[in-house]
Design a protein around this motif. Structure first.
Motif, PDB file in Angstrom:
ATOM      1  N   SER A  94       0.863  -1.187   0.000  1.00 38.40           N
ATOM      2  CA  SER A  94       0.000   0.000   0.000  1.00 38.40           C
ATOM      3  C   SER A  94       0.899   1.237   0.000  1.00 38.40           C
ATOM      4  CB  SER A  94      -0.888   0.010   1.242  1.00 38.40           C
ATOM      5  OG  SER A  94      -0.079   0.222   2.383  1.00 38.40           O
ATOM      6  N   LEU A  95       0.271   2.397  -0.246  1.00 34.87           N
ATOM      7  CA  LEU A  95       1.030   3.653  -0.203  1.00 34.87           C
ATOM      8  C   LEU A  95       1.623   3.857   1.197  1.00 34.87           C
ATOM      9  CD1 LEU A  95       1.818   6.168  -1.792  1.00 34.87           C
ATOM     10  CD2 LEU A  95      -0.366   7.195  -1.155  1.00 34.87           C
ATOM     11  N   GLU A  96       0.850   3.483   2.226  1.00 41.45           N
ATOM     12  CA  GLU A  96       1.334   3.595   3.612  1.00 41.45           C
ATOM     13  C   GLU A  96       2.577   2.728   3.792  1.00 41.45           C
ATOM     14  OE1 GLU A  96      -1.832   3.287   2.698  1.00 41.45           O
ATOM     15  OE2 GLU A  96      -2.501   5.265   3.363  1.00 41.45           O
ATOM     16  N   ASP A  97       2.509   1.483   3.283  1.00 40.47           N
ATOM     17  CA  ASP A  97       3.671   0.578   3.368  1.00 40.47           C
ATOM     18  C   ASP A  97       4.912   1.238   2.757  1.00 40.47           C
ATOM     19  OD1 ASP A  97       2.063  -1.472   4.373  1.00 40.47           O
ATOM     20  OD2 ASP A  97       1.759  -2.410   2.388  1.00 40.47           O
ATOM     21  N   VAL A  98       4.745   1.800   1.559  1.00 38.48           N
ATOM     22  CA  VAL A  98       5.901   2.385   0.859  1.00 38.48           C
ATOM     23  C   VAL A  98       6.458   3.564   1.653  1.00 38.48           C
ATOM     24  CG1 VAL A  98       6.752   3.440  -1.279  1.00 38.48           C
ATOM     25  CG2 VAL A  98       5.039   1.623  -1.397  1.00 38.48           C
ATOM     26  N   SER A  99       5.558   4.365   2.231  1.00 41.74           N
ATOM     27  CA  SER A  99       6.032   5.540   2.981  1.00 41.74           C
ATOM     28  C   SER A  99       6.786   5.117   4.250  1.00 41.74           C
ATOM     29  CB  SER A  99       4.865   6.455   3.334  1.00 41.74           C
ATOM     30  OG  SER A  99       4.082   5.862   4.340  1.00 41.74           O
ATOM     31  N   ARG A 100       6.559   3.870   4.701  1.00 47.09           N
ATOM     32  CA  ARG A 100       7.232   3.410   5.926  1.00 47.09           C
ATOM     33  C   ARG A 100       8.431   2.492   5.646  1.00 47.09           C
ATOM     34  NH1 ARG A 100       2.373   1.156   7.735  1.00 47.09           N
ATOM     35  NH2 ARG A 100       0.907   2.810   8.247  1.00 47.09           N
ATOM     36  N   LEU A 101       8.804   2.326   4.374  1.00 46.63           N
ATOM     37  CA  LEU A 101       9.953   1.450   4.066  1.00 46.63           C
ATOM     38  C   LEU A 101      11.224   2.000   4.715  1.00 46.63           C
ATOM     39  CD1 LEU A 101       9.584   0.583   0.254  1.00 46.63           C
ATOM     40  CD2 LEU A 101       9.258  -0.961   2.204  1.00 46.63           C
ATOM     41  N   PRO A 102      12.072   1.122   5.227  1.00 46.28           N
ATOM     42  CA  PRO A 102      13.336   1.595   5.783  1.00 46.28           C
ATOM     43  C   PRO A 102      14.239   2.106   4.658  1.00 46.28           C
ATOM     44  CG  PRO A 102      13.331  -0.798   5.654  1.00 46.28           C
ATOM     45  CD  PRO A 102      11.950  -0.349   5.248  1.00 46.28           C
ATOM     46  N   LYS A 164      -0.134  14.016  -0.558  1.00 42.89           N
ATOM     47  CA  LYS A 164       0.882  14.330   0.433  1.00 42.89           C
ATOM     48  C   LYS A 164       1.656  13.063   0.810  1.00 42.89           C
ATOM     49  CE  LYS A 164       1.433  16.863   4.745  1.00 42.89           C
ATOM     50  NZ  LYS A 164       1.491  15.719   5.688  1.00 42.89           N
ATOM     51  N   LEU A 165       0.933  11.983   1.068  1.00 37.43           N
ATOM     52  CA  LEU A 165       1.591  10.730   1.437  1.00 37.43           C
ATOM     53  C   LEU A 165       2.377  10.177   0.242  1.00 37.43           C
ATOM     54  CD1 LEU A 165       1.968   8.788   3.790  1.00 37.43           C
ATOM     55  CD2 LEU A 165       0.011   7.472   2.948  1.00 37.43           C
ATOM     56  N   ALA A 166       1.828  10.359  -0.972  1.00 38.84           N
ATOM     57  CA  ALA A 166       2.527   9.891  -2.175  1.00 38.84           C
ATOM     58  C   ALA A 166       3.869  10.623  -2.322  1.00 38.84           C
ATOM     59  CB  ALA A 166       1.658  10.104  -3.417  1.00 38.84           C
ATOM     60  N   ALA A 167       3.850  11.936  -2.099  1.00 41.91           N
ATOM     61  CA  ALA A 167       5.085  12.727  -2.209  1.00 41.91           C
ATOM     62  C   ALA A 167       6.101  12.266  -1.162  1.00 41.91           C
ATOM     63  CB  ALA A 167       4.772  14.208  -2.052  1.00 41.91           C
ATOM     64  N   GLU A 168       5.599  11.977   0.040  1.00 39.94           N
ATOM     65  CA  GLU A 168       6.465  11.499   1.120  1.00 39.94           C
ATOM     66  C   GLU A 168       7.104  10.158   0.757  1.00 39.94           C
ATOM     67  OE1 GLU A 168       4.148  12.559   4.805  1.00 39.94           O
ATOM     68  OE2 GLU A 168       5.111  10.662   5.427  1.00 39.94           O
ATOM     69  N   ALA A 169       6.271   9.248   0.246  1.00 33.90           N
ATOM     70  CA  ALA A 169       6.753   7.914  -0.135  1.00 33.90           C
ATOM     71  C   ALA A 169       7.786   8.032  -1.258  1.00 33.90           C
ATOM     72  CB  ALA A 169       5.582   7.040  -0.568  1.00 33.90           C
ATOM     73  N   LEU A 170       7.511   8.902  -2.233  1.00 30.11           N
ATOM     74  CA  LEU A 170       8.437   9.084  -3.357  1.00 30.11           C
ATOM     75  C   LEU A 170       9.764   9.664  -2.865  1.00 30.11           C
ATOM     76  CD1 LEU A 170       5.992  10.455  -6.073  1.00 30.11           C
ATOM     77  CD2 LEU A 170       7.211   8.261  -6.137  1.00 30.11           C
ATOM     78  N   HIS A 171       9.684  10.566  -1.895  1.00 32.07           N
ATOM     79  CA  HIS A 171      10.927  11.160  -1.406  1.00 32.07           C
ATOM     80  C   HIS A 171      11.745  10.184  -0.585  1.00 32.07           C
ATOM     81  CE1 HIS A 171      11.412  15.143  -3.092  1.00 32.07           C
ATOM     82  NE2 HIS A 171      10.119  14.997  -3.356  1.00 32.07           N
ATOM     83  N   GLY A 172      11.073   9.268   0.094  1.00 37.06           N
ATOM     84  CA  GLY A 172      11.799   8.204   0.796  1.00 37.06           C
ATOM     85  C   GLY A 172      12.568   7.344  -0.205  1.00 37.06           C
ATOM     86  N   LEU A 173      11.898   6.974  -1.293  1.00 34.53           N
ATOM     87  CA  LEU A 173      12.569   6.177  -2.335  1.00 34.53           C
ATOM     88  C   LEU A 173      13.713   6.982  -2.954  1.00 34.53           C
ATOM     89  CD1 LEU A 173       9.402   4.619  -4.025  1.00 34.53           C
ATOM     90  CD2 LEU A 173      11.171   3.349  -2.774  1.00 34.53           C
ATOM     91  N   ALA A 174      13.494   8.277  -3.153  1.00 38.11           N
ATOM     92  CA  ALA A 174      14.528   9.137  -3.747  1.00 38.11           C
ATOM     93  C   ALA A 174      15.774   9.173  -2.872  1.00 38.11           C
ATOM     94  CB  ALA A 174      13.987  10.554  -3.967  1.00 38.11           C
TER      95      ALA A 174
END
Ligand code: 1CP
Length: 330
Positions: A94-102, A164-174
């Motif tokens: 989920s998007l939540e999962d991606v935003s919480r990836l280490p 907002k959460l999508a941007a956060e998740a994308l920035h974590g991956l970045a």
């Protein structure tokens, strides 16, 4: 290095030549190795991965090698197991999962760094070694979908539901991919390329608001020249420079000079022969390569490439004809 000179927009007698997916299934020596080793084993074993990296350079005398790996390979080091069947396959997140990836654990991608070091040691000094990663949006597309898709509705709808959460998740991956690319540079990559294979699916607004900034964050502060590639993105070309790469890779859909004008002539460009040309015959290939090069003849900052990855059914004699014609371009 011809590749670095082109990215520095120096005048050259001919453009550097390499092509996407040059290490892969159209090559008999690759298929030979893959009979003995799975894709996972081949990518995780530095000696095998380095050998595959070098195969197309040996056969065709190319100006760059691209490290044999996959955009999904580093995700395992962020706790996401991925299988290749042959495309990537995983349990959808989920998007939540991606935003919480280490964050990426660089110790767990050391095999990629060893592959780069082995390949760099074997390559001639004038041949560039290219490291790469997937762009945040393209990685998230696979993470939310669980594999390949025609339209990647999961990521597109998630980004609309919760920008907002999508941007956060994308920035974590970045952040993770930025560190991954810098580690590849430290291990021997002369150039790094970011593949945003699915960025072309989004609107101009979404590219400017989220997808482009995440790709820009991936490239920020890197200590080697960078290339941003997104196919099927003709509507986004004017905005490619917001990613702040050194150069930009384009597909075949627009004539190369038109794409270059849209991106801006001050930026190096890479492309853009239609991979379908390689399913014809050597004479047709030669004619098409020459026609393509005639459109940008003499312009500093052009890197010859296909507009997307080579098709696995491409006959070797056609690939040889392509490389010969591109190298005759003086
Ligand atoms: O069976 C096999 O041998 C595996 C096929 C294969 C190969 C050769 C896959 C699975 N990945 C790769 C290597 C690879 N992938 C490289 C290094 C080789 C080279 O370029 O010479 C690179 C740069 C990639 C990048 C990659 N993987 C992208 C971005 C480029 C693009 O084509 O847009 C993408 C989208 C992937 C995902 C992927 N991995 C493999 C497949 C078949 C796919 C596509 C899946 C899909 O969306 O349907």
């Amino acid at each position: 290095m011809r590749m670095l000179d082109a990215l520095a927009r120096k005048s050259l007698d001919r453009p550097p030549v390499w092509f996407m997916r040059q290490a892969g299934r159209y090559l008999p020596e690759y298929r030979e190795l893959r009979r003995l080793h799975s894709f996972a084993e081949a990518t995780h074993t530095p000696e095998i991965a380095a050998e595959i990296t070098l195969q197309p350079v040996r056969r065709f005398g190319l100006d760059a090698a691209i490290v044999f790996s996959d955009i999904m390979t580093p995700l395992e080091a962020m706790g996401v197991p991925v299988e290749f069947t042959p495309g990537p396959s995983l349990s959808p997140l989920s998007l939540e999962d991606v935003s919480r990836l280490p964050e990426l654990d660089l110790d767990r991608v050391e095999f990629v760094m060893e592959t780069l070091a082995l390949a760099r040691a074997e390559l001639p000094d004038d041949v560039a070694l290219i490291g790469f990663c997937g762009a945040p949006f393209t990685l998230m597309a696979y993470l939310l979908e669980g594999g390949g898709s025609k339209d990647f509705m999961a990521v597109r709808s998630a980004a609309v539901r919760n920008p907002k959460l999508a941007a956060e998740a994308l920035h974590g991956l970045a952040r993770s991919m930025q560190r991954y690319l810098e580690a590849q540079i430290a291990a021997g990559a002369d150039v790094v390329q970011v593949f945003d294979s699915w960025a072309g699916l989004v609107s101009e607004r979404t590219f400017l608001d989220t997808v482009g900034p995440a790709a820009a964050a991936t490239l920020e502060g890197l200590t080697a020249p960078t290339i941003f590639f997104a196919p099927d993105a003709s509507h986004l070309l004017d905005h490619f420079p917001t990613v702040r790469a050194t150069g930009y890779g384009v597909d075949w859909r627009l004539p190369l000079p038109v794409a270059w004008d849209r991106i801006g002539r001050s930026h190096p460009i890479q492309g853009s022969l239609d991979p379908a040309v390689l399913l014809t015959d050597p004479e047709t290939v030669q004619r098409e390569v020459t026609a393509l090069l005639d459109t940008v003849r003499g312009a500093a900052g052009h890197i010859f490439n296909l507009g997307h990855g080579i098709h696995r059914a491409s006959p070797i004699e056609n690939v040889s004809a392509m490389v010969a014609a591109a190298k005759e371009a003086s």
